[in-house]
Design an enzyme around this catalytic site. Sequence first.
Site, PDB file in Angstrom:
ATOM      1  CG  ASP A  93       0.526  -6.677  -9.121  1.00 32.86           C
ATOM      2  OD1 ASP A  93       1.758  -6.662  -9.142  1.00 32.86           O
ATOM      3  OD2 ASP A  93      -0.126  -7.623  -8.667  1.00 32.86           O
ATOM      4  CD  GLU A 122      -1.959  -5.186  -5.440  1.00 28.70           C
ATOM      5  OE1 GLU A 122      -2.340  -4.180  -4.816  1.00 28.70           O
ATOM      6  OE2 GLU A 122      -1.369  -5.112  -6.530  1.00 28.70           O
ATOM      7  CD  GLN A 130      -2.817  -6.725 -11.599  1.00 34.11           C
ATOM      8  OE1 GLN A 130      -3.504  -5.741 -11.363  1.00 34.11           O
ATOM      9  NE2 GLN A 130      -2.832  -7.782 -10.805  1.00 34.11           N
ATOM     10  N   GLY A 175     -10.734  13.245   4.228  1.00 34.09           N
ATOM     11  CA  GLY A 175     -10.472  14.505   3.545  1.00 34.09           C
ATOM     12  C   GLY A 175     -10.874  15.695   4.389  1.00 34.09           C
ATOM     13  N   GLY A 176     -11.004  16.842   3.749  1.00 32.58           N
ATOM     14  CA  GLY A 176     -11.366  18.059   4.462  1.00 32.58           C
ATOM     15  C   GLY A 176     -12.818  18.095   4.887  1.00 32.58           C
TER      16      GLY A 176
END
Length: 429
Positions: free
Chosen positions: A178, A149, A24, A257-258
């Site tokens: 991968d 993976e 892959q 996140g923020g």
Amino acid sequence: MGNYPIPTNKALSGVRVLDMTHVQAGPTSSQLLAWLGADVVKFEAPTGDITRQQLAVTRNGKREESFYFKMLNSNKRSITVNMKSKAGQEVFEQLVKNCDVIMDNFGPGVLTRLGYPNEKLQELNKGLIIASIKGFGASGPYASYKAYEPIAQAMGGAMAVTGSMEGPPTISGAFIGDSGTGVHLALGICAALYHRTHNGGIGQEVEAAMQDSVLNLCRVKMRDHQRLLGGTAGLSEYSPPTMGLTYVPRALNDSGGGHIGSAIPCKPFGPNDYVYMVAQAPIVPVLLKEIGLAPDDERFAPAAARNKNQVEFWKYVSEYTKNYDKFEVTARFNSLDIPCGPVLSTDEITRDEHLAHREMWVKVEGHPEGDYYTVGMPVKLSLGNVDKIFPSPGLGEHNEEISKSVCGFSDADYKRLQESGAFTSPPKK
């Protein structure tokens, strides 16, 4: 399937890639280069890339070539070479001399043991770009470790921050080890090609390691690691308590996140009947009003209070969304400028109008076993992408064509090499 027409006016037209990768990560990288117009020669052992038969389906009593292979090897040409034969090595050397890039994802030292260390390859072609994918790179304490993976996700930092702290670390359904490494390698190859153009035509080595690539995709979590200040500070946007921790915890569907975010259930409450939404600060008063609360509700309107009370906040949102399906919620919230999107199943992906418009779920026509679909090119150039995705090549389909047009062998040479076992495995004793 017929001869694959090599693009002549695309971004990487004129670049020839000898693709010795398999499975892959490498094929992802070389397919991206092919979709940008490079002539990718898939170099296979006479037995073929293992994914030609891995996870293959049986239809109407016939075992077909695997979708795993088909979806990673379009727009390439295939040549089979027996590298253990002298004739096969003659073909290999001519390919090296006539390619700009050679790619491999073998274990450490495979080409060297065959008599082709990097120094030998660059003797054959001083401008050659030697690109490789390794699990952990060519040097370092882990260099000899095998990587798959999930191992790359584990050792690159992704698993430790995915899932719930009440359960085990969880791998991502997206193959960031991968395919993510393949994307990184493609970038490195393009940079090396540009460097060669402006630095006297000298080639170089390009390496992408799976652990490194996963870590690069985890940089936001490493940002949060530093914000913990060695256990003396907390992460207010995370729903689990973080004060005192010296590592970033798993936090289920927190946005990280923020602005806080989460997956919210919708009717009819199946496994994928969710929307993911982000409570972006400027639209919080609008959202609160929409779900029946006061726009200035002191529990949720101020960012600090909203972070502290986010579990309760999402319960109120869920009471609203449970009355609608995920597409209705998405349409309504986006009309109010609230960031929101449905969780799409693989089946819904195949029927999504926007992805069809973006040519991201593409019908590939012309394979002997019938048409199939593949994920399209995610990078769109106004000038430079190929016009069409062609089916993956048959094993050794282009042996003669490549031998003559790339290597420069005559008809007589080709016949001699063929009879000498250059393209086939010797019969079993």
